[in-house]
Write a protein that holds these residues in place. Sequence first.
Motif, mmCIF file in Angstrom:
data_model
loop_
_atom_site.group_PDB
_atom_site.id
_atom_site.type_symbol
_atom_site.label_atom_id
_atom_site.label_comp_id
_atom_site.label_asym_id
_atom_site.label_seq_id
_atom_site.Cartn_x
_atom_site.Cartn_y
_atom_site.Cartn_z
ATOM 1 N N HIS A 20 -8.078 -1.851 7.171
ATOM 2 C CA HIS A 20 -7.445 -2.785 6.231
ATOM 3 C C HIS A 20 -8.448 -3.223 5.174
ATOM 4 C CE1 HIS A 20 -5.227 -4.009 10.132
ATOM 5 N NE2 HIS A 20 -4.600 -3.018 9.558
ATOM 6 N N GLU A 21 -7.959 -3.391 3.971
ATOM 7 C CA GLU A 21 -8.787 -3.876 2.862
ATOM 8 C C GLU A 21 -8.147 -5.147 2.315
ATOM 9 O OE1 GLU A 21 -9.959 -2.582 -1.712
ATOM 10 O OE2 GLU A 21 -8.878 -1.156 -0.454
ATOM 11 N N GLN A 23 -2.798 -4.033 -7.973
ATOM 12 C CA GLN A 23 -3.745 -3.437 -7.022
ATOM 13 C C GLN A 23 -3.090 -2.459 -6.054
ATOM 14 O OE1 GLN A 23 -6.721 -6.263 -5.328
ATOM 15 N NE2 GLN A 23 -5.516 -7.794 -6.448
ATOM 16 N N LEU A 24 -1.774 -2.483 -5.962
ATOM 17 C CA LEU A 24 -1.063 -1.642 -4.995
ATOM 18 C C LEU A 24 -0.724 -0.281 -5.585
ATOM 19 C CD1 LEU A 24 1.387 -4.207 -3.382
ATOM 20 C CD2 LEU A 24 -0.719 -3.269 -2.409
ATOM 21 N N ARG A 25 -0.816 0.732 -4.750
ATOM 22 C CA ARG A 25 -0.468 2.095 -5.144
ATOM 23 C C ARG A 25 0.808 2.488 -4.405
ATOM 24 N NH1 ARG A 25 -6.120 4.353 -3.377
ATOM 25 N NH2 ARG A 25 -5.557 2.882 -1.765
ATOM 26 N N GLY A 83 0.097 0.779 2.411
ATOM 27 C CA GLY A 83 0.895 -0.144 3.201
ATOM 28 C C GLY A 83 0.370 -1.531 2.895
ATOM 29 N N LEU A 84 1.141 -2.550 3.209
ATOM 30 C CA LEU A 84 0.726 -3.910 2.885
ATOM 31 C C LEU A 84 1.009 -4.837 4.055
ATOM 32 C CD1 LEU A 84 -0.381 -5.793 0.629
ATOM 33 C CD2 LEU A 84 1.997 -6.224 -0.021
ATOM 34 N N ILE A 85 0.003 -5.621 4.410
ATOM 35 C CA ILE A 85 0.157 -6.715 5.375
ATOM 36 C C ILE A 85 0.123 -7.988 4.564
ATOM 37 C CG2 ILE A 85 -0.814 -7.916 7.367
ATOM 38 C CD1 ILE A 85 -2.378 -5.235 7.925
ATOM 39 N N CYS A 100 -3.334 -11.086 1.831
ATOM 40 C CA CYS A 100 -2.798 -9.720 1.781
ATOM 41 C C CYS A 100 -3.902 -8.712 2.072
ATOM 42 C CB CYS A 100 -2.211 -9.425 0.397
ATOM 43 S SG CYS A 100 -0.885 -10.522 -0.096
ATOM 44 N N TRP A 101 -3.516 -7.640 2.745
ATOM 45 C CA TRP A 101 -4.400 -6.516 3.023
ATOM 46 C C TRP A 101 -3.624 -5.231 2.784
ATOM 47 C CZ3 TRP A 101 -3.490 -10.674 6.083
ATOM 48 C CH2 TRP A 101 -4.577 -11.503 6.385
ATOM 49 N N ARG A 102 -4.294 -4.243 2.236
ATOM 50 C CA ARG A 102 -3.656 -2.937 2.102
ATOM 51 C C ARG A 102 -4.341 -1.968 3.057
ATOM 52 N NH1 ARG A 102 -5.487 -0.972 -3.918
ATOM 53 N NH2 ARG A 102 -7.733 -0.991 -3.524
ATOM 54 N N TYR A 103 -3.626 -0.907 3.358
ATOM 55 C CA TYR A 103 -4.135 0.129 4.249
ATOM 56 C C TYR A 103 -3.388 1.420 3.955
ATOM 57 C CZ TYR A 103 0.151 -0.911 6.821
ATOM 58 O OH TYR A 103 1.472 -1.105 7.154
#
Length: 182
Positions: free
Chosen positions: A103-104, A117-119, A124-126, A171-174
């Motif tokens: 997770h980032e 920031q989302l692709r 995925g997004l938390i 928020c975290w993306r992965y």
Amino acid sequence: MTEQSLGPALLAHARWAIAERLGLAGEPPVTPAALEAPGACFVTLSQAGALRGCIGSLEAHRPLVLDVTENARAAAFRDPRFAPVSAGEWPDIQVEVSLLGPHEALAAGSEAELLAQLRPGVDGLILAAGPRRATFLPQVWEQLPDGRDFLLQLRRKAGLPGDYWGPDLRCWRYQVRKWREA
């Protein structure tokens, strides 16, 4: 273990775990050593192209073989959105396993900054606020390609108002590696 053998091993364990609970399984599949390492995955079930169950882990807290086994059973029998999978429908169920990467954390002062920031289709997004937390796998972008709608539905899934943006929002993306039965 190669990428080509990891996916089939995860799918075999997921399918066996559900079939075993239904009383339809033979011997369990061989467990490669790579599946003994900690890992986090989601198991998604579909039937005739429609979602039939999806449960997973966001953090690697047990061996991957146990994570895929338990999440497969949970997706089949404990997803609160669906009745438990029956033995009669089991042959028509397609299994997909998504192995989560790290997770980032994302820092964003507004919805627009977060969306920038989302692709779509990759991340995925938390999303978390207070005790509420939810995630959408990257595959959800296929059903919700509009970023604003993606966030609105994710906030609702977390039990938040669809337009919620507060100082406690995190928020975290992965990314995932995924395998689906043919």
